[in-house]
Design a protein around this motif. Structure first.
Motif, PDB file in Angstrom:
ATOM      1  N   ILE A 234       0.823  -1.213   0.000  1.00 34.51           N
ATOM      2  CA  ILE A 234       0.000   0.000   0.000  1.00 34.51           C
ATOM      3  C   ILE A 234       0.856   1.262   0.000  1.00 34.51           C
ATOM      4  CG2 ILE A 234      -2.028  -1.081   1.061  1.00 34.51           C
ATOM      5  CD1 ILE A 234      -1.023   0.509   3.691  1.00 34.51           C
TER       6      ILE A 234
ATOM      7  N   PRO B  41       2.436  -2.686   7.086  1.00 33.20           N
ATOM      8  CA  PRO B  41       1.018  -2.786   7.448  1.00 33.20           C
ATOM      9  C   PRO B  41       0.241  -3.731   6.540  1.00 33.20           C
ATOM     10  CG  PRO B  41       1.441  -0.733   6.282  1.00 33.20           C
ATOM     11  CD  PRO B  41       2.780  -1.375   6.510  1.00 33.20           C
ATOM     12  N   ALA B  42       0.789  -4.013   5.363  1.00 36.29           N
ATOM     13  CA  ALA B  42       0.048  -4.824   4.387  1.00 36.29           C
ATOM     14  C   ALA B  42       0.584  -6.245   4.287  1.00 36.29           C
ATOM     15  CB  ALA B  42       0.106  -4.142   3.023  1.00 36.29           C
ATOM     16  N   GLN B  43       1.556  -6.573   5.113  1.00 37.00           N
ATOM     17  CA  GLN B  43       2.215  -7.891   5.073  1.00 37.00           C
ATOM     18  C   GLN B  43       2.672  -8.243   3.659  1.00 37.00           C
ATOM     19  OE1 GLN B  43      -1.235  -8.550   7.066  1.00 37.00           O
ATOM     20  NE2 GLN B  43      -0.371  -9.670   8.788  1.00 37.00           N
TER      21      GLN B  43
ATOM     22  N   ARG C 139      -3.613  -4.830  15.973  1.00 39.65           N
ATOM     23  CA  ARG C 139      -2.960  -5.088  14.688  1.00 39.65           C
ATOM     24  C   ARG C 139      -3.676  -6.192  13.915  1.00 39.65           C
ATOM     25  NH1 ARG C 139       3.103  -4.445  13.560  1.00 39.65           N
ATOM     26  NH2 ARG C 139       2.932  -6.605  12.909  1.00 39.65           N
TER      27      ARG C 139
ATOM     28  N   ALA D 102      -5.811  -5.806  10.217  1.00 41.36           N
ATOM     29  CA  ALA D 102      -5.320  -6.522   9.038  1.00 41.36           C
ATOM     30  C   ALA D 102      -6.280  -7.644   8.619  1.00 41.36           C
ATOM     31  CB  ALA D 102      -3.932  -7.110   9.332  1.00 41.36           C
TER      32      ALA D 102
ATOM     33  N   PHE E 138      -3.191   0.333  11.038  1.00 42.72           N
ATOM     34  CA  PHE E 138      -2.437  -0.813  10.544  1.00 42.72           C
ATOM     35  C   PHE E 138      -3.283  -1.443   9.447  1.00 42.72           C
ATOM     36  CE2 PHE E 138      -0.466  -5.104  10.804  1.00 42.72           C
ATOM     37  CZ  PHE E 138       0.850  -4.708  10.687  1.00 42.72           C
ATOM     38  N   GLY E 139      -2.706  -2.366   8.686  1.00 45.25           N
ATOM     39  CA  GLY E 139      -3.477  -2.999   7.617  1.00 45.25           C
ATOM     40  C   GLY E 139      -3.567  -2.095   6.398  1.00 45.25           C
TER      41      GLY E 139
ATOM     42  N   GLN F  11      -3.811   1.798   6.566  1.00 46.32           N
ATOM     43  CA  GLN F  11      -2.868   2.625   7.327  1.00 46.32           C
ATOM     44  C   GLN F  11      -2.689   3.971   6.633  1.00 46.32           C
ATOM     45  OE1 GLN F  11       1.456   1.769   7.776  1.00 46.32           O
ATOM     46  NE2 GLN F  11       1.032   1.549   9.960  1.00 46.32           N
TER      47      GLN F  11
END
Lengths: 65, 399
Positions: A11, A56-58, B53, B57, B343-344, B347
């Motif tokens: 992202i 944050p988006a892994q 978190r 996500a 987060f995710g 963000q």
């Protein structure tokens, strides 16, 4: 250590670039992650682990060898 | 324990620097708890860093504010159905499609390139502050104008319109202003942005709006209303938040002289100090809410489809499992694992811009005005205890 980045889920938060600009960058036109190397030197391994954790988006993963 | 079985939410901060006292208690005893919202709604509250978190996500948790299960802090303020849904309310592929074209505008290298212009804006704001006479309100002369002018720069608002844009956006975000007047300011800003987008469509310049227009033309996805809505979202998301962090960050440094000394003596400390201030205040706190659109589980608690979840950023950022002595302000701690920007996939889009603005403001302010001090006591500062975004209304200072 080998790393891979998934630009489809990225992202563009830039957390990885803030963590280790020697390994990570952002594409100028798209803003998504660019890897300067897929096999970072040992001195960067801790920072890379931090970047994976902070993403944050892994979008980042480590392939241990 | 004296707390009732079903805690009521929102819970208010009782001191300018601390989290609501209930947060620590809940984190210790019931980290995923069902709470009562104003009106007839219930929601799950999350207080652990790990759970916050995980929730943010989790693709089973939706950001759609129009879903009747979406937990609202204030009763009866659900967005009208005819209002275009901004990207903060979208999920999955639709969210990604809306966010993707803009992310390069806020990348670390792009924001780095904006730094000289931000520095100039900050210098000019400090000139105005110093010319205002003592005591002066830092919120009025520094906190509000800086992010507003940075947004002008980003969107390509012509210089002649800066005054108009700034005065209306200051009114729009000022919760002390009458709601009808705020609504009128919002309408004026929206109309202004509509006209600005039309101008840029005629002659796309080298700015965010110009680049979005050219990109959309190349893709065949041009959308005038969508671009006006994006510009409005960037203003709303980037103005009051950054302004409040400038005010609160200054307040925290002025009242913690040892911490202020560390920042003033070594500018290399400032970026970490900014992360710590973001963690410490976590001004958006309950702004990160979700509604389950499929059954899921957070922290061992099953969450059923249709149920609301509020991921409390302030509670997560004071979690002693992650941050030692979490209630202490420590600018040297590595606080980057905070969730103050969420987060995710949602963000904060503008997080690097916010970091740059805050770093430049604190560095410049402490260097140029070394005698800066609060004009009164901390207890005299009017804080936004019950607002969705925490901050202070005024910050009278002397030098």
């Amino acid at each position: 250590m080998r790393i891979s980045a998934d630009t489809d889920v990225c992202i563009g938060a830039g957390q990885c670039v803030l963590t280790e600009p020697a390994v990570f960058d952002q594409d100028d036109a798209e803003g998504t992650v660019v890897l300067h190397t897929t096999e970072p030197a040992a001195e960067y391994e801790d920072a890379v682990r931090d970047a994976v954790q902070l993403c944050p988006a892994q979008a980042l993963s480590i392939v241990e060898e | 324990m004296t707390a009732p079985d079903v805690p009521a939410f929102p819970m208010n901060r009782t001191c300018p620097f601390d989290a609501p006292p209930e947060y620590a208690e809940l984190r210790g005893t019931r980290p995923v708890v069902s709470a009562q919202l104003p009106g007839d709604q219930r929601t799950w509250l999350l207080t652990r860093h790990e759970d916050v978190r995980a929730a943010l996500a989790d693709p089973a948790l939706s950001s759609n504010r129009r879903n009747p299960g979406f937990p609202l802090r204030a009763f009866g303020v659900r967005p009208p159905a005819d209002f275009p849904q901004p990207m903060i309310g979208l999920d999955g592929a639709a969210h990604s499609a809306a966010r993707r074209p803009v992310i390069s505008e806020f990348s670390v290298p792009r924001v780095h390139a904006l730094r000289p212009r931000i520095q100039q804006i900050v210098d000019e704001a400090i000139d105005t502050l110093l010319a205002a006479g003592q005591p002066a309100d830092l919120v009025r002369y520094l906190s509000l104008p800086v992010p507003s002018l940075v947004i002008c720069e980003l969107l390509g608002v012509p210089y002649a319109d800066h005054e108009f844009f700034q005065s209306r956006s200051a009114r729009l975000v000022n919760r002390a202003v009458d709601p009808d007047e705020r609504m009128a300011a919002a309408t004026e800003v929206r109309e202004y942005l509509d006209g600005l987008v039309t101008e840029k469509e005629r002659e796309p310049g080298d700015d965010l709006l110009g680049r979005q227009i050219l990109r959309a033309r190349a893709d065949g996805t041009e959308d005038h209303g969508g671009l006006v809505s994006l510009a409005f979202l960037l203003l709303i998301a980037g103005h009051e938040t950054t302004a409040n962090m400038i005010s609160l960050g200054t307040l925290a440094l002025l009242t913690h002289p040892d911490q202020l000394g560390l920042v003033r003596d070594d500018p290399a400390t400032t970026p970490l100090a900014v992360e710590e201030l973001l963690r410490y205040f976590s001004i958006v706190d309950s702004g990160t809410a979700r509604v389950a659109v499929a059954d899921t589980e957070i922290g061992g608690q099953p969450i059923a489809a249709g149920e609301g979840v509020i991921a409390l950023g302030l509670a997560a950022n004071r979690d002693p499992q992650v941050f030692e002595r979490p209630d202490d302000l420590d600018v040297t701690r590595g606080a980057r694992h905070h969730v103050a920007f969420g987060f995710g996939p949602h963000q904060c889009l503008g997080q690097n811009l916010a970091r740059a603005e805050l770093t430049i403001v604190f560095d410049t302010l402490l260097r140029r005005v070394p005698t800066l001090a609060l004009a009164g006591g901390v207890e005299d500062i009017p804080t936004k205890q019950d607002a969705t975004i925490y901050g202070c209304y005024e910050l009278p200072v002397t030098w």
